[in-house]
Design a protein around this motif. Structure first.
Motif, PDB file in Angstrom:
ATOM      1  N   VAL A 130     -33.932 -31.961   5.937  1.00 34.68           N
ATOM      2  CA  VAL A 130     -33.240 -32.660   4.850  1.00 34.68           C
ATOM      3  C   VAL A 130     -34.237 -33.669   4.278  1.00 34.68           C
ATOM      4  O   VAL A 130     -34.825 -34.452   5.025  1.00 34.68           O
ATOM      5  N   THR A 131     -34.423 -33.623   2.964  1.00 37.73           N
ATOM      6  CA  THR A 131     -35.382 -34.532   2.323  1.00 37.73           C
ATOM      7  C   THR A 131     -34.714 -35.500   1.349  1.00 37.73           C
ATOM      8  O   THR A 131     -35.331 -36.479   0.939  1.00 37.73           O
ATOM      9  N   ASP A 132     -33.454 -35.227   0.990  1.00 43.49           N
ATOM     10  CA  ASP A 132     -32.744 -36.072   0.027  1.00 43.49           C
ATOM     11  C   ASP A 132     -32.545 -37.468   0.622  1.00 43.49           C
ATOM     12  O   ASP A 132     -31.853 -37.631   1.626  1.00 43.49           O
ATOM     13  N   THR A 133     -33.157 -38.478  -0.013  1.00 50.24           N
ATOM     14  CA  THR A 133     -33.071 -39.846   0.516  1.00 50.24           C
ATOM     15  C   THR A 133     -31.775 -40.548   0.109  1.00 50.24           C
ATOM     16  O   THR A 133     -31.452 -41.612   0.632  1.00 50.24           O
ATOM     17  N   ALA A 134     -31.026 -39.948  -0.806  1.00 51.49           N
ATOM     18  CA  ALA A 134     -29.808 -40.595  -1.304  1.00 51.49           C
ATOM     19  C   ALA A 134     -28.591 -40.321  -0.417  1.00 51.49           C
ATOM     20  O   ALA A 134     -27.566 -40.971  -0.553  1.00 51.49           O
ATOM     21  N   VAL A 135     -28.702 -39.355   0.487  1.00 52.68           N
ATOM     22  CA  VAL A 135     -27.546 -38.967   1.293  1.00 52.68           C
ATOM     23  C   VAL A 135     -27.644 -39.611   2.679  1.00 52.68           C
ATOM     24  O   VAL A 135     -28.708 -39.617   3.305  1.00 52.68           O
ATOM     25  N   SER A 136     -26.522 -40.181   3.146  1.00 52.46           N
ATOM     26  CA  SER A 136     -26.509 -40.763   4.494  1.00 52.46           C
ATOM     27  C   SER A 136     -26.363 -39.636   5.511  1.00 52.46           C
ATOM     28  O   SER A 136     -25.970 -38.513   5.170  1.00 52.46           O
ATOM     29  N   VAL A 137     -26.660 -39.938   6.771  1.00 54.15           N
ATOM     30  CA  VAL A 137     -26.578 -38.906   7.818  1.00 54.15           C
ATOM     31  C   VAL A 137     -25.163 -38.337   7.895  1.00 54.15           C
ATOM     32  O   VAL A 137     -24.975 -37.117   7.991  1.00 54.15           O
ATOM     33  N   SER A 138     -24.156 -39.203   7.826  1.00 52.59           N
ATOM     34  CA  SER A 138     -22.773 -38.718   7.944  1.00 52.59           C
ATOM     35  C   SER A 138     -22.346 -37.879   6.742  1.00 52.59           C
ATOM     36  O   SER A 138     -21.369 -37.127   6.818  1.00 52.59           O
ATOM     37  N   GLU A 139     -23.076 -37.980   5.650  1.00 51.57           N
ATOM     38  CA  GLU A 139     -22.748 -37.200   4.445  1.00 51.57           C
ATOM     39  C   GLU A 139     -23.559 -35.911   4.337  1.00 51.57           C
ATOM     40  O   GLU A 139     -23.344 -35.113   3.420  1.00 51.57           O
ATOM     41  N   MET A 140     -24.517 -35.712   5.230  1.00 47.22           N
ATOM     42  CA  MET A 140     -25.346 -34.505   5.164  1.00 47.22           C
ATOM     43  C   MET A 140     -24.506 -33.254   5.401  1.00 47.22           C
ATOM     44  O   MET A 140     -23.685 -33.210   6.318  1.00 47.22           O
TER      45      MET A 140
END
Length: 275
Positions: free
Chosen positions: A202-212
Motif C-alpha cells: 500500500v503506497t497511498d499516504t492519505a489512507v489510515s491503516v484501519s481504512e485500508m
C-alpha cells in the motif's frame, strides 16, 4: 519448492491480471521465470467461473510448465452450512482434478460471527468437516486470517490453536498475507505452520491503516507502507521456505498494459532490499 535463507521463491495470483485468460496467465508466469501460480474462482468471464473443465486448465498449465499451487478460495469457510459443504466439495473436486496442491480458505468478513466463543467454535466445526473433504482428495487447506476489523478470523494464533485442537496439523496451514498481517497488528509469525505468503503493498499516504481495503493493494515498491520486505525477511530467517505470491487487487495494477515489466521490477526491488 524451497528458498535460500535470504531469497524468496515468487509466485503469482491470477488477481494480478484478471483479464488474462488462463493460457496467457500461465505464459506470463513462465515469462517471469515463475514456476507456481494461484488460480481463482471469483474472476468473472474467466476460469473457474465460466465452467472451463479442470482437465483443460490442468493441460494448459502443464503445457506452460507451471504448477497450480492453490485455488483461491472457499469463501465464508468458517460458517459451516449444507450449502458451504456443497461448495467445499465442488471446489475440492476441481482443485484435485486441476492438480492444485491446496485450497485457500477465507473467513466470514461482514461483521458477523465475531463473538468470543462463537467464532472459535465455528472455526473448529468448519475445520473438522473440511479435514475429511480435503484428506480424501489429497489436498491441503490454507487458512487465511483477514486483518479487517469486521472479520470473524483476524488472528493467526487463533487459527493455529484451532488447527491444533482438531488434529489438523498435517492437513491445514496458514496463509500469511502481508497486507492482513499489517492490518491485524498481530506481531507473531508462524513460519513452521505457514503454507503460503501473499504479498502486496500500500503506497497511498492519505489512507489510515484501519481504512485500508483491497483496492489500495498494489505491487510492492519503494513507497510500501506495509513493511513487506521486513515481513519477508522475518519469515525467511525463521525458516519459512514456501511461496511468496503476488496478490495485488488495485485496478491500476490489474489494468496494466505491461504487467511482466512491473512485476519483474517489484521482484527485483524485494530481492535487492533483502540483500
Amino acid at each position: 519448492m524451497g528458498a535460500a535463507a535470504s531469497q524468496p521463491v515468487f509466485a503469482i495470483n491470477h488477481i494480478a491480471t484478471p483479464k488474462l485468460r488462463p493460457a496467457a496467465f500461465f505464459e506470463l508466469a513462465k515469462t517471469l521465470g515463475l514456476q507456481d501460480v494461484e488460480i481463482r474462482n471469483d474472476l468473472a468471464r474467466n476460469a473457474i467461473v465460466d465452467g472451463t473443465p479442470a482437465g483443460e486448465i490442468r493441460a494448459l498449465a502443464e503445457a506452460a510448465g507451471v504448477n497450480i499451487a492453490t485455488i483461491n478460495a472457499l469463501q465464508r469457510f468458517n460458517e459451516w452450512t449444507p450449502e458451504r459443504e456443497r461448495e467445499a466439495i465442488e471446489l475440492a473436486d476441481y482443485a484435485r482434478d486441476v492438480g492444485a496442491a491446496a485450497l485457500v480458505l477465507v473467513p466470514v468478513n461482514d461483521g458477523t460471527g465475531q463473538a468470543d466463543g462463537e467464532r472459535q467454535a465455528n472455526l473448529r466445526e468448519a475445520l473438522t468437516a473440511l479435514k475429511l473433504i480435503l484428506e480424501s482428495r489429497g489436498l491441503l487447506g490454507f487458512v487465511e486470517p483477514l486483518g479487517f476489523e469486521i472479520c470473524s478470523l483476524r488472528s493467526k494464533r487463533e487459527a493455529a490453536e484451532a488447527i491444533e485442537a482438531v488434529g489438523g496439523k498435517g492437513r491445514f496451514k496458514l496463509v500469511h498475507d502481508t497486507f492482513h498481517h499489517h492490518l491485524a497488528g498481530e506481531p507473531a509469525f508462524f513460519p513452521q505452520l505457514t503454507g503460503l505468503v501473499h504479498i502486496s503493498g500500500v503506497t497511498d499516504t492519505a489512507v489510515s491503516v484501519s481504512e485500508m481495503r483491497d483496492p489500495h493493494r498494489v505491487l510492492v515498491d519503494e513507497d510500501d507502507r506495509l513493511g513487506n520486505v521486513d515481513q519477508i525477511r522475518a519469515l525467511l530467517e525463521q525458516g519459512y521456505n514456501g511461496l511468496f505470491s503476488f496478490e495485488p487487487f488495485a485496478e491500476e495494477v490489474q489494468e496494466m498494459a505491461h504487467p511482466a515489466a512491473a512485476i519483474s521490477t517489484s521482484m527485483a526491488l524485494i530481492r535487492t532490499r533483502l540483500g
